[in-house]
Design a protein around this motif. Structure first.
Motif, PDB file in Angstrom:
ATOM      1  N   MET A   1     -58.779  -4.534  25.159  1.00 19.25           N
ATOM      2  CA  MET A   1     -57.331  -3.672  24.931  1.00 19.25           C
ATOM      3  C   MET A   1     -57.910  -2.792  23.822  1.00 19.25           C
ATOM      4  SD  MET A   1     -54.844  -5.520  22.318  1.00 19.25           S
ATOM      5  CE  MET A   1     -54.142  -6.770  22.563  1.00 19.25           C
ATOM      6  N   ASP A   2     -57.281  -1.798  24.641  1.00 17.44           N
ATOM      7  CA  ASP A   2     -57.833  -0.470  23.940  1.00 17.44           C
ATOM      8  C   ASP A   2     -56.830   0.228  22.041  1.00 17.44           C
ATOM      9  OD1 ASP A   2     -54.925   0.641  24.341  1.00 17.44           O
ATOM     10  OD2 ASP A   2     -55.277   1.750  26.113  1.00 17.44           O
ATOM     11  N   VAL A   3     -57.414   1.332  22.299  1.00 13.86           N
ATOM     12  CA  VAL A   3     -56.517   1.184  21.316  1.00 13.86           C
ATOM     13  C   VAL A   3     -54.781   1.786  20.419  1.00 13.86           C
ATOM     14  CG1 VAL A   3     -56.389   2.841  19.037  1.00 13.86           C
ATOM     15  CG2 VAL A   3     -58.751   2.580  19.891  1.00 13.86           C
ATOM     16  N   VAL A   4     -54.784   1.765  21.608  1.00 17.60           N
ATOM     17  CA  VAL A   4     -53.071   1.876  21.677  1.00 17.60           C
ATOM     18  C   VAL A   4     -52.417   0.809  22.056  1.00 17.60           C
ATOM     19  CG1 VAL A   4     -51.113   2.534  23.133  1.00 17.60           C
ATOM     20  CG2 VAL A   4     -53.560   4.222  22.144  1.00 17.60           C
ATOM     21  N   GLU A   5     -53.077  -0.119  22.857  1.00 18.63           N
ATOM     22  CA  GLU A   5     -52.051  -1.364  22.916  1.00 18.63           C
ATOM     23  C   GLU A   5     -52.432  -2.542  21.394  1.00 18.63           C
ATOM     24  OE1 GLU A   5     -49.783  -1.945  24.707  1.00 18.63           O
ATOM     25  OE2 GLU A   5     -50.126  -0.501  25.959  1.00 18.63           O
ATOM     26  N   ARG A   6     -53.511  -1.443  21.149  1.00 19.60           N
ATOM     27  CA  ARG A   6     -53.608  -2.946  20.152  1.00 19.60           C
ATOM     28  C   ARG A   6     -52.657  -2.024  19.039  1.00 19.60           C
ATOM     29  NH1 ARG A   6     -58.829  -2.213  20.505  1.00 19.60           N
ATOM     30  NH2 ARG A   6     -59.620  -1.069  18.488  1.00 19.60           N
ATOM     31  N   THR A   7     -52.880  -1.144  17.894  1.00 20.11           N
ATOM     32  CA  THR A   7     -52.216  -1.279  17.711  1.00 20.11           C
ATOM     33  C   THR A   7     -50.512  -1.292  17.430  1.00 20.11           C
ATOM     34  OG1 THR A   7     -52.244   1.376  18.612  1.00 20.11           O
ATOM     35  CG2 THR A   7     -53.139   1.003  16.655  1.00 20.11           C
ATOM     36  N   LEU A   8     -50.162  -1.171  18.313  1.00 23.69           N
ATOM     37  CA  LEU A   8     -48.369  -1.040  19.031  1.00 23.69           C
ATOM     38  C   LEU A   8     -48.556  -2.855  18.526  1.00 23.69           C
ATOM     39  CD1 LEU A   8     -48.212   0.357  22.820  1.00 23.69           C
ATOM     40  CD2 LEU A   8     -47.038   1.538  20.178  1.00 23.69           C
ATOM     41  N   ARG A   9     -49.261  -3.640  19.173  1.00 29.96           N
ATOM     42  CA  ARG A   9     -49.514  -4.901  19.211  1.00 29.96           C
ATOM     43  C   ARG A   9     -49.186  -5.238  17.164  1.00 29.96           C
ATOM     44  NH1 ARG A   9     -53.193  -9.103  17.942  1.00 29.96           N
ATOM     45  NH2 ARG A   9     -52.422 -11.059  18.822  1.00 29.96           N
ATOM     46  N   TRP A  10     -50.034  -5.043  16.820  1.00 30.60           N
ATOM     47  CA  TRP A  10     -50.493  -4.782  15.117  1.00 30.60           C
ATOM     48  C   TRP A  10     -49.087  -3.978  14.642  1.00 30.60           C
ATOM     49  CZ3 TRP A  10     -52.285  -8.483  11.876  1.00 30.60           C
ATOM     50  CH2 TRP A  10     -53.247  -9.394  12.627  1.00 30.60           C
ATOM     51  N   GLN A  11     -47.966  -3.620  15.916  1.00 29.17           N
ATOM     52  CA  GLN A  11     -46.726  -2.899  14.375  1.00 29.17           C
ATOM     53  C   GLN A  11     -45.753  -3.859  14.671  1.00 29.17           C
ATOM     54  OE1 GLN A  11     -47.088   1.199  16.584  1.00 29.17           O
ATOM     55  NE2 GLN A  11     -46.234   2.296  14.456  1.00 29.17           N
ATOM     56  N   ARG A  12     -45.861  -4.461  16.682  1.00 28.94           N
ATOM     57  CA  ARG A  12     -44.719  -5.836  16.115  1.00 28.94           C
ATOM     58  C   ARG A  12     -44.657  -6.809  15.310  1.00 28.94           C
ATOM     59  NH1 ARG A  12     -47.128  -4.254  21.369  1.00 28.94           N
ATOM     60  NH2 ARG A  12     -45.884  -2.876  22.484  1.00 28.94           N
ATOM     61  N   ILE A  13     -46.350  -7.172  15.408  1.00 31.04           N
ATOM     62  CA  ILE A  13     -45.868  -8.531  13.749  1.00 31.04           C
ATOM     63  C   ILE A  13     -46.155  -7.761  12.858  1.00 31.04           C
ATOM     64  CG2 ILE A  13     -48.402  -9.553  13.691  1.00 31.04           C
ATOM     65  CD1 ILE A  13     -49.701  -9.521  15.780  1.00 31.04           C
ATOM     66  N   VAL A  14     -46.474  -6.670  12.405  1.00 29.63           N
ATOM     67  CA  VAL A  14     -45.156  -6.366  11.141  1.00 29.63           C
ATOM     68  C   VAL A  14     -44.812  -6.090  10.885  1.00 29.63           C
ATOM     69  CG1 VAL A  14     -45.733  -4.464   9.553  1.00 29.63           C
ATOM     70  CG2 VAL A  14     -47.557  -4.867  10.517  1.00 29.63           C
ATOM     71  N   LEU A  15     -43.500  -5.309  12.171  1.00 26.84           N
ATOM     72  CA  LEU A  15     -41.667  -5.726  12.614  1.00 26.84           C
ATOM     73  C   LEU A  15     -41.305  -6.995  12.241  1.00 26.84           C
ATOM     74  CD1 LEU A  15     -39.896  -4.030  12.484  1.00 26.84           C
ATOM     75  CD2 LEU A  15     -39.667  -4.111  15.387  1.00 26.84           C
ATOM     76  N   GLN A  16     -41.958  -8.144  12.290  1.00 22.98           N
ATOM     77  CA  GLN A  16     -41.401  -9.264  12.979  1.00 22.98           C
ATOM     78  C   GLN A  16     -41.454 -10.024  11.225  1.00 22.98           C
ATOM     79  OE1 GLN A  16     -43.751 -11.472  15.736  1.00 22.98           O
ATOM     80  NE2 GLN A  16     -43.804  -8.866  16.842  1.00 22.98           N
ATOM     81  N   VAL A  17     -42.282  -9.660  10.676  1.00 23.63           N
ATOM     82  CA  VAL A  17     -42.968 -10.359   9.002  1.00 23.63           C
ATOM     83  C   VAL A  17     -42.158  -9.273   8.433  1.00 23.63           C
ATOM     84  CG1 VAL A  17     -44.394 -10.174   7.447  1.00 23.63           C
ATOM     85  CG2 VAL A  17     -45.482 -10.458   9.565  1.00 23.63           C
ATOM     86  N   VAL A  18     -41.760  -8.376   8.950  1.00 29.52           N
ATOM     87  CA  VAL A  18     -40.628  -7.627   7.476  1.00 29.52           C
ATOM     88  C   VAL A  18     -39.248  -8.550   8.237  1.00 29.52           C
ATOM     89  CG1 VAL A  18     -38.973  -5.459   7.396  1.00 29.52           C
ATOM     90  CG2 VAL A  18     -41.317  -5.348   8.050  1.00 29.52           C
ATOM     91  N   VAL A  19     -39.283  -8.622   9.013  1.00 24.36           N
ATOM     92  CA  VAL A  19     -37.459  -9.113   9.451  1.00 24.36           C
ATOM     93  C   VAL A  19     -37.691 -10.854   9.161  1.00 24.36           C
ATOM     94  CG1 VAL A  19     -35.749  -9.548  11.766  1.00 24.36           C
ATOM     95  CG2 VAL A  19     -37.058  -8.267  12.187  1.00 24.36           C
ATOM     96  N   ALA A  20     -38.573 -11.651   8.771  1.00 26.14           N
ATOM     97  CA  ALA A  20     -38.281 -12.457   8.510  1.00 26.14           C
ATOM     98  C   ALA A  20     -38.441 -12.722   6.886  1.00 26.14           C
ATOM     99  CB  ALA A  20     -39.464 -13.107   9.503  1.00 26.14           C
ATOM    100  N   ALA A  21     -38.981 -11.735   6.302  1.00 29.17           N
ATOM    101  CA  ALA A  21     -39.234 -11.659   4.971  1.00 29.17           C
ATOM    102  C   ALA A  21     -38.266 -11.111   4.771  1.00 29.17           C
ATOM    103  CB  ALA A  21     -40.288 -10.886   4.762  1.00 29.17           C
ATOM    104  N   ALA A  22     -37.117 -10.394   4.872  1.00 32.43           N
ATOM    105  CA  ALA A  22     -35.668  -9.859   4.384  1.00 32.43           C
ATOM    106  C   ALA A  22     -35.493 -11.315   4.733  1.00 32.43           C
ATOM    107  CB  ALA A  22     -35.336  -8.819   5.523  1.00 32.43           C
ATOM    108  N   ALA A  23     -35.474 -11.976   5.230  1.00 32.07           N
ATOM    109  CA  ALA A  23     -34.133 -13.514   5.158  1.00 32.07           C
ATOM    110  C   ALA A  23     -34.367 -13.993   4.468  1.00 32.07           C
ATOM    111  CB  ALA A  23     -34.144 -13.634   6.929  1.00 32.07           C
ATOM    112  N   LEU A  24     -35.606 -14.738   4.101  1.00 32.56           N
ATOM    113  CA  LEU A  24     -35.704 -15.673   3.442  1.00 32.56           C
ATOM    114  C   LEU A  24     -36.538 -15.323   2.323  1.00 32.56           C
ATOM    115  CD1 LEU A  24     -38.402 -17.010   6.477  1.00 32.56           C
ATOM    116  CD2 LEU A  24     -36.200 -17.478   6.286  1.00 32.56           C
TER     117      LEU A  24
END
Length: 555
Positions: free
Chosen positions: A1-24
């Motif tokens: 996995m190159d730098v672009v795909e790896r960083t995009l994947r981590w950004q998606r994970i952070v966004l999902q954490v934010v969405v869950a944290a905002a609710a809980l």
């Protein structure tokens, strides 16, 4: 996995954490137990997402910008928000927003940043992981709401308003019901998608019905209406595009569904049987909101272009509210929002802000329609589920408030609609020091299959750039957490004042000034570890005058 795909994947994970944290998330040690910590989590998540993106740009020396008219609309909305803040008599208050609401410039710009990030993250990438996060976060929200509806609440909250105390992790029944109203259409998608196995589809259907029941038990009118509108959109797209149905059958099913919906509305309007109670609740709810809408329009008529300043509706409410409202509710009764987001934009930011906001919403709707026409099969159904949640939010926006966990869903879902639905072209902007792109592999004769573009080359890690990104991110996080730290200090000061008034007076130096921004004022409100270093000036010389208009407060 190159730098672009790896960083995009981590950004998606952070966004999902934010969405869950905002609710809980909520924090009982803070003064505003619910919304301040949620708003802080959203801002911190946005900082992390931007920092990861900055690292990717530092490695590739290229910035990929999606080309979409909706992004232009988002930029226009951001500019209108800045103008509304600039004309405010209290710009700092317009930036931060009122406590408990957080609908100031800082949060709105954060939402728009996350919107743009979602466009890039889900550019031609299925947002299934985001939908799963929303459904997963809805489980504890719905479970806690169920316990409260059954009279079982281990935390023992103190009620501040009447009605069923069913508010889960949101602190307000309307806000919880609004969140569940957005989730129900997504659960409806999960119940009918062909990409999931039968047990998961059944679980999604059960969650959707469960969330709808809890929204009804909260006695909030907007949640069930949102869920009905969003789910109807999902079902309409599913039936209208079903490959196994003829055009005549589709027309009959859709026409029958529309007729049933209109009949239900007519029965509620007539108050037939037990629907009379529903009609009475709707009438009572609208009765409390229409005077606020009238007040917002009156404020706008006197300030048509730029409004009175972002988040300043409350300052002008008493001057413009109808006389009969003051007579019924009392002179001291107030509100800080008209409970209608377009009217809130109109009163606070004038035509500049209202037109920009409506243009953003309209362009997002256009992107949804274009995406449904572009996609097919299971991909179209997934986009319909996302669109159903977005449609549900639009219903909520006509009668409620942009609180952080619900407003976040609006902008993130809008970004997913634009990115996944329209798949805008990416414009690569080469920055200084960008390495040359490798040549694309030549297409083989007779083969029409698309060849994936080569991965962009990267440069070695620069400790200076990475350190600079880290320093800026940490500094931004320190600033972003300041309202939460002040909120926790305010709660600590309030508890100390209730238990030991004399000790609280000693901690503030035995004096307090009402001058805005003075240290004594902050100590009096929140409690300080040491007294003010000097006596503040009095009388105040920098406080803005109270808002007035001709004929008020005396005829």
């Amino acid at each position: 996995m190159d730098v672009v795909e790896r960083t995009l994947r981590w950004q998606r994970i952070v966004l999902q954490v934010v969405v869950a944290a905002a609710a809980l998330l909520f924090w009982r040690a803070s003064y505003d137990v619910f919304n301040t910590v949620k708003a802080t989590a959203i801002v911190l998540g946005a900082i992390a997402v931007v920092a990861i993106g900055a690292y990717r740009v530092a490695r590739t020396r290229r910035l990929q910008v999606p080309r979409s008219p909706v992004l232009i609309g988002a930029g226009a909305l951001a500019a209108a928000l800045v103008v509304a803040t600039a004309v405010s008599p209290l710009p700092v208050a317009s930036i931060v927003g009122r406590p408990g609401r957080h609908t100031g410039l800082a949060l709105y710009l954060t939402y728009l940043v996350l919107f743009a990030v979602a466009v890039r993250l889900y550019h031609a990438t299925a947002p299934t992981d985001l939908v799963l996060t929303l459904l997963g976060a809805a489980v504890p929200v719905t479970l806690y709401g169920t316990l409260q509806a059954a009279g079982i609440d281990p935390l023992g909250w103190q009620a501040v308003e009447g009605g069923p105390q069913v508010f889960s992790t949101f602190g307000n029944a309307n806000f919880m019901a609004a969140y569940l109203g957005v989730v129900v259409p997504l659960a409806a998608w999960g119940a009918i998608t062909p990409t999931w196995d039968a047990p998961w589809r059944v679980a999604s259907a059960v969650l959707g019905v469960w969330a709808l029941v809890v929204a009804v038990l909260s006695n909030s009118q907007q949640g069930p209406l949102m869920a009905a509108a969003g789910t109807a959109f999902v079902v309409a797209v599913a039936v209208g595009t079903a490959p196994g149905l003829s055009r005549r059958v589709r027309a009959l099913v859709l026409g029958g569904g529309a007729a049933l919906g209109l009949a239900a509305v007519a029965l509620v309007a007539a108050g037939v049987g037990p629907l009379g109670a529903v009609r009475a609740n709707l009438a009572a709810s609208l009765g409390t909101r229409t005077p606020k809408w009238t007040t917002a329009l009156a404020i706008w008529r006197d300030n048509p272009v730029a409004g009175v300043g972002l988040e300043r509706y409350a300052d002008w409410f008493h001057a413009y509210r109808p006389a009969d409202l003051a007579a019924r509710t009392g002179l001291l009764r107030t509100t800080d929002t008209p409970h209608n987001i377009p009217l809130d934009m109109l009163a606070n930011g004038g035509l500049l802000l209202a037109v920009a906001y409506l243009a953003f919403v309209g362009l997002t709707g256009w992107a949804l329609v274009a995406g449904l026409r572009r996609r097919s099969g299971a991909d179209r159904l997934l986009l319909a589920g996302i669109g159903g949640g977005w449609v549900a939010y639009q219903v909520q926006s006509l009668v409620s408030i942009d609180v952080p966990p619900v407003a976040l869903l609006h902008y993130v879902l809008a970004g997913v609609i634009v990115g996944y639905g329209t798949v805008p072209a990416l414009r690569a902007v080469a920055l200084p020091g960008a390495p040359p792109l490798p040549a694309a592999a030549p297409a083989r004769p007779g083969r029409k299959r698309k060849v994936a573009p080569p991965a962009p080359p990267v440069v070695p890690v620069s400790p200076v750039l990475v350190g600079l990104i880290a320093v800026v991110a940490v500094a931004a996080a320190v600033v972003a957490t300041r309202p939460l730290r002040a909120d926790v200090a305010a709660a600590s000061g309030a508890r100390l004042a209730a238990a030991q008034p004399q000790a609280a007076a000693r901690r503030t130096g035995g004096r307090a000034s009402w001058r805005p921004g003075s240290r004594a004022t902050r100590c009096w409100r929140r409690g300080c570890s040491r007294p003010p270093t000097r006596r503040p000036r009095w009388p105040p010389t920098t406080a803005p005058p109270l808002p007035t208009r001709a004929g008020w407060p005396w005829p």
